[in-house]
Design a protein around this motif. Structure first.
Motif, PDB file in Angstrom:
ATOM      1  N   PHE A   1     -21.461  -1.289  39.661  1.00 53.87           N
ATOM      2  CA  PHE A   1     -21.319  -1.348  41.118  1.00 53.87           C
ATOM      3  C   PHE A   1     -20.216  -2.332  41.516  1.00 53.87           C
ATOM      4  O   PHE A   1     -19.437  -2.069  42.443  1.00 53.87           O
ATOM      5  CB  PHE A   1     -22.629  -1.757  41.773  1.00 53.87           C
ATOM      6  CG  PHE A   1     -23.642  -0.658  41.814  1.00 53.87           C
ATOM      7  CD1 PHE A   1     -23.282   0.625  42.222  1.00 53.87           C
ATOM      8  CD2 PHE A   1     -24.963  -0.890  41.447  1.00 53.87           C
ATOM      9  CE1 PHE A   1     -24.215   1.650  42.272  1.00 53.87           C
ATOM     10  CE2 PHE A   1     -25.901   0.135  41.479  1.00 53.87           C
ATOM     11  CZ  PHE A   1     -25.522   1.403  41.892  1.00 53.87           C
ATOM     12  N   ALA A   2     -20.154  -3.462  40.806  1.00 55.38           N
ATOM     13  CA  ALA A   2     -19.114  -4.452  41.111  1.00 55.38           C
ATOM     14  C   ALA A   2     -17.723  -3.892  40.817  1.00 55.38           C
ATOM     15  O   ALA A   2     -16.790  -4.073  41.601  1.00 55.38           O
ATOM     16  CB  ALA A   2     -19.357  -5.722  40.298  1.00 55.38           C
TER      17      ALA A   2
ATOM     18  N   THR B   1     -15.007   5.894  38.285  1.00 52.93           N
ATOM     19  CA  THR B   1     -14.635   4.719  37.502  1.00 52.93           C
ATOM     20  C   THR B   1     -15.129   4.850  36.072  1.00 52.93           C
ATOM     21  O   THR B   1     -16.310   5.119  35.823  1.00 52.93           O
ATOM     22  CB  THR B   1     -15.228   3.440  38.125  1.00 52.93           C
ATOM     23  OG1 THR B   1     -14.800   3.339  39.481  1.00 52.93           O
ATOM     24  CG2 THR B   1     -14.793   2.206  37.354  1.00 52.93           C
TER      25      THR B   1
ATOM     26  N   GLY C   1     -15.131   4.725  43.190  1.00 48.14           N
ATOM     27  CA  GLY C   1     -16.431   5.378  43.238  1.00 48.14           C
ATOM     28  C   GLY C   1     -16.938   5.762  41.861  1.00 48.14           C
ATOM     29  O   GLY C   1     -16.725   5.054  40.871  1.00 48.14           O
TER      30      GLY C   1
ATOM     31  N   ARG D   1     -12.555   0.637  44.065  1.00 52.52           N
ATOM     32  CA  ARG D   1     -12.651   1.644  45.129  1.00 52.52           C
ATOM     33  C   ARG D   1     -12.444   3.064  44.598  1.00 52.52           C
ATOM     34  O   ARG D   1     -11.917   3.928  45.300  1.00 52.52           O
ATOM     35  CB  ARG D   1     -11.638   1.351  46.240  1.00 52.52           C
ATOM     36  CG  ARG D   1     -11.820  -0.031  46.866  1.00 52.52           C
ATOM     37  CD  ARG D   1     -10.900  -0.246  48.040  1.00 52.52           C
ATOM     38  NE  ARG D   1     -10.999  -1.609  48.539  1.00 52.52           N
ATOM     39  CZ  ARG D   1     -11.955  -2.066  49.343  1.00 52.52           C
ATOM     40  NH1 ARG D   1     -12.908  -1.238  49.732  1.00 52.52           N
ATOM     41  NH2 ARG D   1     -11.971  -3.321  49.744  1.00 52.52           N
TER      42      ARG D   1
ATOM     43  N   MET E   1     -16.863  -0.659  40.651  1.00 57.42           N
ATOM     44  CA  MET E   1     -16.563   0.427  41.594  1.00 57.42           C
ATOM     45  C   MET E   1     -16.159  -0.116  42.963  1.00 57.42           C
ATOM     46  O   MET E   1     -15.240   0.397  43.606  1.00 57.42           O
ATOM     47  CB  MET E   1     -17.781   1.349  41.734  1.00 57.42           C
ATOM     48  CG  MET E   1     -18.006   2.269  40.557  1.00 57.42           C
ATOM     49  SD  MET E   1     -19.286   3.507  40.869  1.00 57.42           S
ATOM     50  CE  MET E   1     -20.755   2.473  40.947  1.00 57.42           C
ATOM     51  N   TRP E   2     -16.830  -1.168  43.408  1.00 61.19           N
ATOM     52  CA  TRP E   2     -16.497  -1.768  44.698  1.00 61.19           C
ATOM     53  C   TRP E   2     -15.099  -2.372  44.676  1.00 61.19           C
ATOM     54  O   TRP E   2     -14.333  -2.212  45.624  1.00 61.19           O
ATOM     55  CB  TRP E   2     -17.524  -2.842  45.048  1.00 61.19           C
ATOM     56  CG  TRP E   2     -17.204  -3.558  46.332  1.00 61.19           C
ATOM     57  CD1 TRP E   2     -17.441  -3.131  47.600  1.00 61.19           C
ATOM     58  CD2 TRP E   2     -16.574  -4.843  46.454  1.00 61.19           C
ATOM     59  NE1 TRP E   2     -17.003  -4.057  48.508  1.00 61.19           N
ATOM     60  CE2 TRP E   2     -16.465  -5.125  47.843  1.00 61.19           C
ATOM     61  CE3 TRP E   2     -16.102  -5.782  45.531  1.00 61.19           C
ATOM     62  CZ2 TRP E   2     -15.893  -6.303  48.319  1.00 61.19           C
ATOM     63  CZ3 TRP E   2     -15.523  -6.956  46.008  1.00 61.19           C
ATOM     64  CH2 TRP E   2     -15.436  -7.203  47.377  1.00 61.19           C
ATOM     65  N   ARG E   3     -14.760  -2.995  43.547  1.00 55.57           N
ATOM     66  CA  ARG E   3     -13.443  -3.643  43.466  1.00 55.57           C
ATOM     67  C   ARG E   3     -12.323  -2.625  43.299  1.00 55.57           C
ATOM     68  O   ARG E   3     -11.253  -2.766  43.884  1.00 55.57           O
ATOM     69  CB  ARG E   3     -13.427  -4.629  42.302  1.00 55.57           C
ATOM     70  CG  ARG E   3     -12.150  -5.436  42.203  1.00 55.57           C
ATOM     71  CD  ARG E   3     -12.268  -6.554  41.207  1.00 55.57           C
ATOM     72  NE  ARG E   3     -11.061  -7.360  41.173  1.00 55.57           N
ATOM     73  CZ  ARG E   3     -10.908  -8.436  40.415  1.00 55.57           C
ATOM     74  NH1 ARG E   3     -11.902  -8.848  39.648  1.00 55.57           N
ATOM     75  NH2 ARG E   3      -9.772  -9.117  40.438  1.00 55.57           N
TER      76      ARG E   3
END
Length: 263
Positions: free
Chosen positions: A218-219, A230, A227, A225, A221-223
């Motif tokens: 999740f970290a 990744t 989704g 972007r 994918m968030w960084r």
């Protein structure tokens, strides 16, 4: 006093031997995916190709003395090299402190060595070589006949449950999303983990790897972007879960049974 001094020297020797083995593991990690010989040529700089003198190839020490650079071309040396050496030495020391010179030490050190190799190869290439995981399954099963920690039947169940569990997940993911989610390497790796730790170790590893993998995923994918597209290797999380089980798995199981379930 004499016994304490002798034990301290033994621990130091085990740590240093582990670091030296870690230095050799770096050679395997670099060359195996490239299908190069792990014997010849000798250690050399990956940038300029010059052979590394023995005094510049001392585990951990040389990296510090050279400030992380090649002695000839002054290019940066990857942090992976001292990291693998230090991790291998530390794991060898921890296992020795637990078992001494007992068969379990050598079985579990073989296991964690395979995990170290697989982790860093997977991080570099997003692949887990069959040449490591498949023999590892056999070694884990054979080791169960020589140590009391895991019975041979438990080892066999670990292989079937570990590999079979991930195979079903992979098939289900492919059916739902029409793309590969878990690679065959992860399936074989979990089967290898089950061979060394039994069915309970395989299940613990799945839970621990899923939890840590999800948090890191999740970290990332968030960084990034990107989704769900990744790419993230799952082998290192499985390896981490397996090592956690070796050292703390039984305590965590006991805590869960008595404190959470009240049994």
């Amino acid at each position: 006093m004499a016994e304490n001094a002798a034990f301290a020297l033994q621990q130091l020797a085990v740590f240093l031997i582990g670091c030296c083995l870690g230095s050799f593991y770096n050679v395997i990690i670099h060359r195996l995916p490239r299908q190069e010989s792990i014997v010849r040529p000798g250690s050399h700089c990956p940038h300029c190709g010059k052979p590394i003198a023995f005094y510049n190839n001392i585990p951990l020490v040389s990296y510090l003395v050279l400030a992380g650079r090649c002695a000839y071309c002054r290019q940066h040396i990857a942090l992976r090299y001292p990291l693998v050496e230090g991790i291998t030495g530390l794991l060898a020391l921890l296992l020795f402190r637990r078992y001494g010179f007992q068969p379990q030490l050598f079985v579990e050190f073989c296991f964690v060595s395979l995990l170290v190799l697989i982790t860093f190869i997977d991080l570099d290439t997003l692949t887990i070589p069959d040449v490591l995981s498949l023999p590892g399954i056999g070694l884990g099963l054979i080791g169960s006949f020589f140590t009391p920690a895991v019975a041979w039947l438990d080892s066999l169940l670990g292989i079937l449950l570990g590999g079979g569990f991930f195979y079903l997940i992979a098939v289900g993911y492919h059916y739902v999303r029409h793309q590969e989610g878990l690679g065959g390497g992860d399936i074989k790796l979990l089967a290898m983990i089950g061979a060394f730790t039994g069915w309970s170790g395989a299940m613990f590893t799945v839970f621990a790897a899923s939890l840590t993998g999800a948090l890191v995923g999740f970290a990332v994918m968030w960084r990034s972007r990107k989704g769900l597209t990744t790419m993230l290797p799952f082998g290192p999380f499985l390896a981490l879960g397996a090592v956690c089980y070796l050292f703390w798995g039984q305590r965590i199981y006991a805590w869960y049974l008595y404190e959470v379930l009240g049994k």
